[in-house]
Motif scaffolding. Structure first.
Motif, short mmCIF file in Angstrom:
data_model
loop_
_atom_site.label_atom_id
_atom_site.label_comp_id
_atom_site.label_asym_id
_atom_site.label_seq_id
_atom_site.Cartn_x
_atom_site.Cartn_y
_atom_site.Cartn_z
N ALA A 141 -5.01 -5.99 3.10
CA ALA A 141 -4.98 -6.41 1.69
C ALA A 141 -4.52 -5.27 0.79
O ALA A 141 -3.78 -5.48 -0.18
CB ALA A 141 -6.37 -6.89 1.26
N THR A 142 -4.93 -4.04 1.12
CA THR A 142 -4.54 -2.87 0.33
C THR A 142 -3.04 -2.63 0.43
O THR A 142 -2.37 -2.30 -0.56
CB THR A 142 -5.30 -1.63 0.80
OG1 THR A 142 -6.71 -1.87 0.69
CG2 THR A 142 -4.95 -0.41 -0.04
N GLU A 143 -2.49 -2.80 1.63
CA GLU A 143 -1.05 -2.62 1.80
C GLU A 143 -0.26 -3.63 0.98
O GLU A 143 0.79 -3.31 0.42
CB GLU A 143 -0.69 -2.74 3.28
CG GLU A 143 -1.17 -1.55 4.12
CD GLU A 143 -0.96 -1.77 5.61
OE1 GLU A 143 -0.53 -2.90 5.99
OE2 GLU A 143 -1.23 -0.83 6.39
N ARG A 144 -0.77 -4.84 0.90
CA ARG A 144 -0.10 -5.86 0.08
C ARG A 144 -0.21 -5.55 -1.40
O ARG A 144 0.58 -6.03 -2.21
CB ARG A 144 -0.71 -7.24 0.37
CG ARG A 144 -0.34 -7.79 1.74
CD ARG A 144 -1.01 -9.14 1.96
NE ARG A 144 -0.59 -9.76 3.20
CZ ARG A 144 0.47 -10.57 3.33
NH1 ARG A 144 1.20 -10.83 2.25
NH2 ARG A 144 0.79 -11.10 4.49
N ALA A 145 -1.23 -4.76 -1.78
CA ALA A 145 -1.44 -4.44 -3.19
C ALA A 145 -0.77 -3.13 -3.59
O ALA A 145 -0.95 -2.68 -4.73
CB ALA A 145 -2.94 -4.35 -3.47
N ASP A 146 -0.03 -2.52 -2.68
CA ASP A 146 0.58 -1.23 -2.98
C ASP A 146 1.60 -1.31 -4.11
O ASP A 146 1.96 -0.28 -4.70
CB ASP A 146 1.26 -0.66 -1.72
CG ASP A 146 0.25 0.07 -0.82
OD1 ASP A 146 -0.86 0.33 -1.31
OD2 ASP A 146 0.58 0.34 0.34
#
Length: 317
Positions: A141-146
């Motif tokens: 999820a964090t990678e998608r929010a980068d």
């Protein structure tokens, strides 16, 4: 409900006026005095309308005529129609609470359901994530929010908070900004029956929520959003359905992880707390369980994992 095939209930008859009036009084009691959610009230009233309809078909026309035999007859009918043990147990509970209220408020001479039993529910072990899968979930999820998008920041914050606290999805969407104590890293939660409890959260969740509040929420917020902590794409308080869809989508990003929704993250948080050495009473308080027996389900999960590890590792297993 209208008959549509084998095993379906026949269409309900109109309830006698006195029964309908009492059912209306009970609805007001559930809503105003017990402060139950609209969903819970609908479930109670649906069960009780079925009970009173069954009583009417047996020739009763007033709640004062309800007796243990009628209640047992109603539950027996549920069983012959193929209702699950869980459903029958829930309806038996609804009947007992109703008849106790009738007696307490003087609407019935005695509590007809005081001796009413119910089948024990089958308690299946809920699917949970391993610790590495939970980390992969947040990482994905964090990678998608980068890209720094407000929705991406919000999604990470919600996932972090769900896993960190084990709160229910309804409790998450009901949070206001003022419910966060960022200094102590504690969130104030209003659970079932509007019971208040304080739940701590860790630094990763604190960082994610802070990023959402400073860089994400201001971009989504519109007039009328109020103090809601988490907002939907249209700028108002997010709803439970959107959170459930998010969790299912992000779980799909984790190879081999069992599909689950927000309640699966609640199970996961409880299991990991117990595996990490937390005592059962503390976990009960964190989750907001009224009964310790509910929390004890998670000990079966951890014991099952321990047994599996033993069988894989011990030469004489």
């Amino acid at each position: 409900m209208v008959t549509s095939g084998a095993g379906e209930e026949s269409a309900p008859e109109a309830l006698p006026e006195s029964m309908a009036r009492v059912l209306g009084d009970y609805e007001r009691h559930l809503t105003s005095e017990r402060d139950l959610t609209a969903h819970t009230v609908r479930a109670y009233l649906g069960d009780l309308a079925g009970l009173l309809d069954h009583a009417t078909r047996l020739g009763l026309d007033d709640v004062t005529q309800l007796d243990l035999r009628t209640l047992r007859s109603w539950l027996a009918k549920q069983q012959t129609m193929g209702r699950s043990r869980t459903t029958i147990a829930r309806r038996a509970t609804a009947a007992r609470v109703f008849t106790a209220w009738l007696a307490r408020t003087g609407r019935a001479p005695s509590d007809a359901g005081a001796s009413l039993g119910s089948p024990k529910k089958h308690k299946s072990l809920p699917p949970v994530l391993r610790a590495d899968e939970a980390s992969d979930l947040i990482r994905a999820a964090t990678e998608r929010a980068d890209d720094g998008s407000p929705v991406g920041l919000r999604d990470v914050a919600m996932l972090e908070l769900l896993y960190a606290t084990g709160i229910r999805v309804g409790e998450l969407v009901g949070l206001d900004i003022d419910d966060l104590d960022t200094q102590r890293q504690v969130v104030r939660v209003f659970g079932k029956g509007r019971k208040e409890r304080s739940v701590p959260y860790g630094r990763p969740a604190a960082r994610a929520v802070d990023r959402w509040l400073t860089s994400g929420r201001p971009s989504l917020r519109i007039e009328g959003a109020g103090a809601a902590l988490f907002l939907g794409a249209r700028g108002r308080r997010i709803d439970q359905r959107a959170v459930r869809e998010l969790v299912h989508r992000r779980i799909a990003d984790v190879p081999g992880a069992p599909d689950m929704g927000p309640h699966g993250l609640r199970h996961t948080a409880a299991t990991h707390l117990l595996e990490g050495g937390a005592d059962l009473r503390s976990v009960q308080e964190l989750l907001g369980h009224a009964s310790l027996a509910t929390t004890q389900l998670y000990t079966h999960v951890t014991t099952d994992r321990l047994r599996q590890a033993y069988r894989q590792a011990h030469p004489r297993a």
